[in-house]
Design a protein around this motif. Structure first.
Motif, short mmCIF file in Angstrom:
data_model
loop_
_atom_site.label_atom_id
_atom_site.label_comp_id
_atom_site.label_asym_id
_atom_site.label_seq_id
_atom_site.Cartn_x
_atom_site.Cartn_y
_atom_site.Cartn_z
N LYS A 75 0.84 -1.20 0.00
CA LYS A 75 0.00 0.00 0.00
C LYS A 75 0.88 1.26 0.00
CE LYS A 75 -3.66 2.70 0.82
NZ LYS A 75 -4.51 3.10 -0.34
N HIS A 76 1.88 1.26 0.83
CA HIS A 76 2.76 2.43 0.94
C HIS A 76 3.51 2.69 -0.36
CE1 HIS A 76 5.00 5.47 3.13
NE2 HIS A 76 6.07 5.04 2.50
N GLN A 119 -1.37 7.91 1.41
CA GLN A 119 -2.60 7.33 1.96
C GLN A 119 -3.82 8.16 1.58
OE1 GLN A 119 -2.87 4.44 4.01
NE2 GLN A 119 -0.77 4.06 3.43
N VAL A 124 -8.84 4.77 1.39
CA VAL A 124 -8.24 4.56 2.72
C VAL A 124 -9.24 3.85 3.63
CG1 VAL A 124 -7.28 5.74 4.75
CG2 VAL A 124 -6.78 6.59 2.45
#
Lengths: 477, 477
Positions: free
Chosen positions: B455-456, B462, B466
């Motif tokens: 995800k990062h 973000q 989310v």
């Protein structure tokens, strides 16, 4: 690398038991020379763990001590992925002793296996339980399932059963830092979160070492029919494929295109092989239809053949009347590959195209090769139903360096054409080290960045299978 | 967020043309209330781009200005994935105007589409060209293919054709920073490097917004047979499934388990519906067999039925004699879902198990539910061939808060049992927001770290979807 070799060997000997470490040149040979016999690489040492835990112990040790690692299965790969990199010494982990079938569940149609199981062993084990593991390829007597997974192997039955990726339900992986990821679920459907196993399938060991898998089985087909059909052209083969897919209602499990020049290579390899037909035809199709249950396969094949004859797509045909006749027909395809091998160094590719572009590509590419090198012979055949062609070229006799340069020019020209046709330069063999450069050249900056980012996430120290798929030192662009 | 709302609207209006921005409460309703009608979320604003380029423009704008984004397709999801998060305002991108079929290639059996195409539209377009897009689910008249891809949709035909993941050959994605990744290849086989598209399929929009796809089609089956069989037990249904898979040689395209209690819900929803049998039976199986070409489907179904009768697996059966009779049988399954809806709030799950564990799980879970809440009614049915059960529970009439607390206890107990059986808490609906916590609780630390890392890598700020799949603020452990 912070340790010297004796320290590394000492650690391995302590942890791997008898036969766990191989160093002497005679024994190491089969790990260091690739399948085609024309590439060689020497590892630091060959480690042969027996359990996932032992793999994890070695990898964690390498991670702590900044030692490069490469895993090897049956070493039948064609792109140098499992071949050690002599320039940057690698500790080789051979999975060959991690070779238990863990369990088989005939009702769930699943089988849990160690990565070092040989494909044929898996197929036989499935068959003994009236199940079927469909992956079929020439090397199945020696390739290992971990390698099949890491290269997302294809083979003859992809048309019906999919590639390795479609046959894996669960996975166990030792990550580059030595942690074990246990994703060994035996579920046909699981939609919870990112599907991590997809990252490792086809990653050629660059993100972790596959140590176990849950495989998806099918019911064992109880009947099969094999036919070799003679056709007037590539176009006719494509029309026949379209017809066969519809007519045989998903029971078609192989559809191989074999132009005449390929058949002749088979006769060259085994001159006693009789031509199945009285006349030479431009193109042949070798197909398999398989089923279980009360389906009349004979009538399926015969009707397909009759329809082809009357539409002119098919000129002649041999329907195998027995299993041994079927094996003889398939033997021709094997001999064809053997015939190529005997011709020595040649351009060997593994491209794919949209099926609807095959005929045009075939013509364009043949013309392009003939223009660049009139004395070369195109040997192109393939799994038409997957759009996958082995478009190979046999060069004329030339001094070694000239031949190499010629093959390089031909490959470059062919890959350019593949890109123009929105194809892939590797449909099933993978990228490894030998296709790393041409592959990387096809990527967009975004793709390079994403791939490099993924590699960095899993293997920030760049220790595992370095130089495969991605360049040695990731380019930051 | 560095901009105020008028500035955002101004930007969108400038770039999206007429109808590109929706704000007034009446029009916004269908984007803000979920399919089940019991959850609501208000977006900052709804943007309706018409092209991939417009999606990219909006996402890049959000990225520059630190605005959260969530994409929405047909809004038929069941886990709140596409529902806006009112607590942390999100700009919603509706894909509904990005809805062109880009191309269809019947010989290659592929179709390139925009993400906003409605599933039924895709199925119809394929059919018009004698092709078949197999994804089939209740919401197909309104769900969009981009949502199907982002949730890796399943449905009725997974048994034979696989989930959405198996039906995607190429993908186009707008990344969280607004760049477009073009992976729109129409290749049945492509083994060049990491298979990036696998990351986006089933990621529920957390790694990027799917804007286009190349879908894999099949030849259109020209015949189908539908049967409703009555059985003595779940065990018999599993034995019949095993039998049917082998007997029908991969032509089985649906195999649905329907216990009596579920059938009664269908009668409750439509009291005029006649019971297909004279007697009530404990369990029913609804199955479809489809084919094209010269296969005798009647004899396949009849022989399966006869064999089941003589072995005692089957007690009675209705073989649909026409398409309208087949539709009537399938209608019962739809009504069953409608009957549940009418009972109001209930525990709705979507679990999967190894097929060989279904009978034992069924017994254990029913017992556990009855112990925890004797007045509740278990309504469990599912796609047996995929090991996928909708194990639902209708609670007794209780004050709202008590009911909620009860459902929560039942869910927790059920999910514990699923984990004990090595199952999945989401076989097809996904995780979204409603299953985020129980899902995260099943993961190992290694898995949490890998998911968070991925995800990062894609969305370091973000900003995109989310709180779906991963927790709001990733835990660093």
């Amino acid at each position: 690398m912070q340790l010297d070799l004796p320290e590394i060997i000492d650690f391995l000997t302590t942890h791997l038991g008898d036969g766990g470490v191989i160093r002497d040149p005679a024994s190491v040979e089969r790990y260091t020379v690739d399948w085609a016999g024309n590439r060689r690489g020497d590892p630091l040492v060959v480690a042969r763990p027996r359990t996932t835990h032992e793999v994890a112990t070695i990898v964690a040790f390498c991670h702590r001590n900044v030692i490069r690692v490469v895993a090897q299965g049956g070493h039948t790969g064609l792109v140098g992925g499992a071949l050690p990199d002599t320039d940057h010494p690698e500790l080789m982990i051979s999975l060959e002793r991690l070779n238990r079938v863990r369990s088989l569940d005939p009702l769930n149609l699943t089988m849990a296996v160690d990565a070092g199981c040989i494909l044929q062993q898996i197929k036989d084990t499935a068959e003994a339980e009236e199940c079927f593991f469909p992956l079929s390829l020439g090397a199945q007597g020696s390739c290992q399932i971990g390698g099949n997974i890491s290269t997302n192997a294809g083979g003859l039955n992809v048309l019906r059963y999919g590639m390795m990726r479609q046959l894996v339900l669960g996975l166990e992986v030792v990550l580059p830092d030595g942690r074990i990821w246990n994703g060994m679920k035996a579920l046909h459907k699981d939609n919870s979160g990112y599907d991590l196993k997809q990252l490792f399938i086809g990653a050629e060991g660059t993100l972790g070492i596959v140590t176990g898998a849950v495989l998806k089985l099918s019911p064992r087909p109880s009947m099969s029919r094999t036919a070799l059909l003679a056709l007037p052209s590539i176009e006719a083969a494509l029309e026949l494929y379209d017809q066969a897919r519809r007519h045989c209602c998903d029971l078609l499990s192989a559809f191989e295109l074999i132009p005449r020049a390929c058949l002749e290579l088979a006769f060259e390899a085994a001159p006693q092989t009789p031509d199945p037909f009285d006349t030479a035809y431009p193109v042949y199709v070798l197909l398999d239809i398989t089923a279980s249950g009360p389906v009349d396969l004979d009538s399926l094949v015969e009707q397909l053949f009759e329809a082809g004859l009357s539409s002119g797509q098919v000129l002649d045909g041999v329907l195998a009347g027995s299993e041994s006749q079927a094996n003889q027909l398939w033997k021709i395809r094997e001999l064809m590959v053997e015939g190529q091998q005997r011709r020595g160094e040649h351009l060997r590719t593994d491209i794919s195209l949209p099926i609807s572009s095959i005929a045009e590509f075939f013509a364009d590419a043949s013309h392009r090769m003939a223009t660049l090198s009139p004395e070369s012979t195109v040997i192109a055949y393939g799994h038409v139903g997957d759009g996958n062609l082995h478009f190979n070229v046999l060069p004329p006799a030339l001094p070694l360096e000239d031949q190499k340069a010629l093959l390089q020019r031909l490959e470059t020209a062919l890959f350019e054409l593949v890109e123009r046709f929105d194809g892939s330069i590797s449909a099933e063999h993978g990228i490894g080290r030998t296709k790393q450069r041409p592959y990387w050249a096809t990527l967009s900056d975004t793709e390079k960045e994403l791939l490099t980012g993924i590699k960095h996430l899993f293997d920030p120290q760049q220790l595992m299978a370095v130089g495969r798929i991605l360049p040695e030192i990731p380019e930051n662009e």
